[in-house]
Design an enzyme around this catalytic site. Structure first.
Site, PDB file in Angstrom:
ATOM      1  N   LYS A   1       0.862  -1.195   0.000  1.00  0.00           N
ATOM      2  CA  LYS A   1       0.000   0.000   0.000  1.00  0.00           C
ATOM      3  C   LYS A   1       0.884   1.226   0.000  1.00  0.00           C
ATOM      4  CE  LYS A   1      -4.492   0.883   0.171  1.00  0.00           C
ATOM      5  NZ  LYS A   1      -5.594   0.041  -0.340  1.00  0.00           N
TER       6      LYS A   1
HETATM    7  P1  NAD Z   1     -13.545   7.380  -2.980  1.00  0.00           P
HETATM    8  O1  NAD Z   1     -12.590   8.486  -2.718  1.00  0.00           O
HETATM    9  O2  NAD Z   1     -14.073   7.215  -4.353  1.00  0.00           O
HETATM   10  O3  NAD Z   1     -14.799   7.482  -2.003  1.00  0.00           O
HETATM   11  C1  NAD Z   1     -14.699   7.687  -0.641  1.00  0.00           C
HETATM   12  C2  NAD Z   1     -15.996   8.365  -0.239  1.00  0.00           C
HETATM   13  O4  NAD Z   1     -16.076   8.411   1.188  1.00  0.00           O
HETATM   14  C3  NAD Z   1     -16.096   9.819  -0.720  1.00  0.00           C
HETATM   15  O5  NAD Z   1     -17.364  10.054  -1.267  1.00  0.00           O
HETATM   16  C4  NAD Z   1     -15.910  10.625   0.561  1.00  0.00           C
HETATM   17  O6  NAD Z   1     -16.562  11.866   0.524  1.00  0.00           O
HETATM   18  C5  NAD Z   1     -16.531   9.690   1.564  1.00  0.00           C
HETATM   19  N1  NAD Z   1     -16.115   9.965   2.941  1.00  0.00           N
HETATM   20  C6  NAD Z   1     -14.897  10.341   3.417  1.00  0.00           C
HETATM   21  N2  NAD Z   1     -14.959  10.525   4.749  1.00  0.00           N
HETATM   22  C7  NAD Z   1     -16.238  10.246   5.113  1.00  0.00           C
HETATM   23  C8  NAD Z   1     -16.921  10.239   6.339  1.00  0.00           C
HETATM   24  N3  NAD Z   1     -16.283  10.550   7.451  1.00  0.00           N
HETATM   25  N4  NAD Z   1     -18.237   9.887   6.343  1.00  0.00           N
HETATM   26  C9  NAD Z   1     -18.889   9.550   5.205  1.00  0.00           C
HETATM   27  N5  NAD Z   1     -18.273   9.541   4.014  1.00  0.00           N
HETATM   28  C10 NAD Z   1     -16.982   9.880   3.961  1.00  0.00           C
HETATM   29  O7  NAD Z   1     -12.804   6.072  -2.456  1.00  0.00           O
HETATM   30  P2  NAD Z   1     -13.139   4.548  -2.763  1.00  0.00           P
HETATM   31  O8  NAD Z   1     -12.152   4.075  -3.767  1.00  0.00           O
HETATM   32  O9  NAD Z   1     -14.579   4.358  -2.985  1.00  0.00           O
HETATM   33  O10 NAD Z   1     -12.713   3.899  -1.380  1.00  0.00           O
HETATM   34  C11 NAD Z   1     -13.604   3.832  -0.266  1.00  0.00           C
HETATM   35  C12 NAD Z   1     -13.157   2.726   0.658  1.00  0.00           C
HETATM   36  O11 NAD Z   1     -13.133   1.519  -0.085  1.00  0.00           O
HETATM   37  C13 NAD Z   1     -11.746   2.884   1.251  1.00  0.00           C
HETATM   38  O12 NAD Z   1     -11.717   2.336   2.536  1.00  0.00           O
HETATM   39  C14 NAD Z   1     -10.901   2.072   0.314  1.00  0.00           C
HETATM   40  O13 NAD Z   1      -9.703   1.643   0.920  1.00  0.00           O
HETATM   41  C15 NAD Z   1     -11.853   0.936   0.026  1.00  0.00           C
HETATM   42  N6  NAD Z   1     -11.538   0.197  -1.193  1.00  0.00           N
HETATM   43  C16 NAD Z   1     -11.562   0.789  -2.418  1.00  0.00           C
HETATM   44  C17 NAD Z   1     -11.235   0.034  -3.532  1.00  0.00           C
HETATM   45  C18 NAD Z   1     -11.274   0.598  -4.921  1.00  0.00           C
HETATM   46  O14 NAD Z   1     -10.974  -0.146  -5.872  1.00  0.00           O
HETATM   47  N7  NAD Z   1     -11.670   1.815  -5.127  1.00  0.00           N
HETATM   48  C19 NAD Z   1     -10.875  -1.318  -3.396  1.00  0.00           C
HETATM   49  C20 NAD Z   1     -10.897  -1.887  -2.129  1.00  0.00           C
HETATM   50  C21 NAD Z   1     -11.218  -1.117  -1.040  1.00  0.00           C
END
Ligand code: NAD
Length: 425
Positions: free
Chosen positions: A115
């Site tokens: 990461k």
């Molecule tokens: P992203 O940036 O597209 O979305 C994150 C969202 O969370 C945003 O809309 C943001 O405004 C919101 N957010 C942030 N703080 C917040 C809070 N305190 N309360 C409510 N909403 C809040 O990111 P993503 O890629 O969707 O990732 C989200 C989660 O999923 C993370 O934990 C990431 O590690 C995990 N994840 C993502 C992927 C991927 O392929 N994108 C894969 C595995 C895991």
């Protein structure tokens, strides 16, 4: 900083890495792993801490700190996203890298775990500043990355454009294009069809499996999504188009609710236009605490770590918690959910769709042979549902939590590979 973020930061006693270590010990105990094997598996292999002086548009130099952690390469090259967020710390990156190791093993793809992250606020930076910072970061971690060594991907607040800049910076040092150095790239640069929606789609497949196991119909189920970003909004879209009602959704700036179901395509368009879910027509604004406590069948935490802890887990009324985010439930929160009979689909299973299609992308790049979208979806569905079935079997056979069951599957596979490889004398 939103209200929720402030509360989370003052209330969280344990760090994400503490949770990762605690969950490792629970699974290692259940697997009866010896101290010797634990010493070989538990800790990150390599940690790189970099300083990034970046020229801002004002002409001044701003200094950012970044990290790349390779937790394990026992089963293949390190694999894991890059996060841009003001809250990024080495501790968090170590936790996320550790989870990536077990996650790749749970879905049985030939990668280890890694990461990266940069402590910054991309929302306050221009595109040109982001590009300069990304290229500086890519060159700083250059000694570690490569298609055979360590393959970054997007995570919170990073996207396909950022992956394109990393791919370009890396390729420039070699003198020819090397698409396999990152995944989650734009399609035009060797990205895979279906990668953008892969995490949310994988969440949907595992929620479907959990609902089937618990005999809860998706049709008519009430769904709440915390974190309406890439993972959360796609999961919401798939559940909505399969006749569930997404009654509430939130992001860092607000939470919206409609007891009869939000119009998800309109909410996505509203967020695209305004930058957030707040102010969505035909929806009322609620607090982050109210959102987590709503009556619903399915709750999808899809924001950041430690969202559900000892202080609020007792209020959760969902029957299924599908962890789209990494580490959204603390060990204390877990114990409360378990006591209350909530079925948790753990992160390393629930959100593994992203890394699974990243693996498909890497395979396509290495072979220079690209697949159709439906082919990607079919393979992803197979991987997610088979992995769910394997974890569920351990859960039922060993009478452990779903999280410990997933960790037992992942850690067990990494332990086997590590022991077979042995130690360099
Ligand atoms: P992203 O940036 O597209 O979305 C994150 C969202 O969370 C945003 O809309 C943001 O405004 C919101 N957010 C942030 N703080 C917040 C809070 N305190 N309360 C409510 N909403 C809040 O990111 P993503 O890629 O969707 O990732 C989200 C989660 O999923 C993370 O934990 C990431 O590690 C995990 N994840 C993502 C992927 C991927 O392929 N994108 C894969 C595995 C895991």
């Amino acid at each position: 900083m939103g209200v929720f973020e402030m509360e989370a930061s003052t209330q969280a006693v344990k760090t994400a890495y503490d949770s990762a270590m605690e969950n490792f010990d629970l699974a290692a105990d259940a697997l009866n792993l010896s101290v010797d094997v634990r010493n070989m598996l538990k800790y990150p292999e390599r940690i790189l801490h970099v300083n990034l002086p970046v020229r801002m548009d004002s002409g001044h130099i701003q200094r950012f700190e970044g990290y790349r952690v390779q937790h394990s390469t026992a089963r293949g090259p390190a694999k894991g996203g890059i996060r841009y967020h003001p809250g990024v710390t080495l501790d968090e990156v170590k936790a996320l890298a550790t989870w990536m190791t077990w996650k790749c093993a749970v879905v049985n793809i030939p990668f280890g775990g890694g990461k990266g992250g940069v402590t910054c606020n991309p929302k306050e930076m221009t595109q040109t500043e982001l590009e300069r910072m990304t290229r500086r970061y890519a060159s700083a971690i250059l000694p570690l990355i490569g298609p055979e060594r360590d393959i970054p991907a997007p995570d919170v607040y990073t996207n396909s454009q950022i992956m394109a800049w990393i791919m370009d910076t890396y390729s420039m040092t070699k003198g020819y294009p090397i698409p396999g150095v990152v995944t989650g790239k734009p399609i035009a640069l060797g990205g895979s069809l279906g990668r953008n929606e892969a995490t949310g789609r994988g969440v949907y497949y595992t929620v479907q499996s959990a609902a089937e196991h618990l005999r809860i119909p998706i049709k008519g189920a009430k769904v709440v999504v915390q974190g309406f970003g890439n993972a959360g909004s796609i999961a919401a879209q798939l559940l909505d188009s399969n006749q569930a009602y997404v009654i509430a959704a939130s992001d860092s700036r607000g939470c919206v609710f409609n007891a009869n179901g939000l119009d998800i395509p309109k909410l996505i368009a509203h967020k695209e236009k305004t930058g957030g879910v707040a102010g969505m027509p035909n929806a009322e604004s609620i607090s982050p605490q109210e959102l987590l406590a709503l009556e619903c069948e399915i709750l999808i935490p899809a924001a950041l770590e430690n969202a559900i802890d000892a202080t609020n887990a007792g209020a959760v009324k969902a029957k299924i918690v599908g962890e789209a985010a990494n580490g959204p439930v603390t060990p204390e929160g877990d114990a409360i959910l378990e006591k209350n009979g909530v079925f948790v689909i753990p992160d390393i299973l629930c959100n593994a769709g992203g890394v699974t299609v990243s693996y498909f992308e890497w395979v396509q790049d290495e072979q220079h042979l690209f697949w159709e979208a439906q082919d990607v979806y079919n393979r992803l569905e197979r991987v997610m549902k088979n992995s769910f079935a394997e974890v569920l079997k351990i859960y039922l056979d060993h009478k452990v939590s779903m999280r410990t069951a997933a960790n037992m599957l992942g850690i067990g596979r990494v332990a086997e590979a590590t022991v077979l490889r042995g130690l360099y004398p």
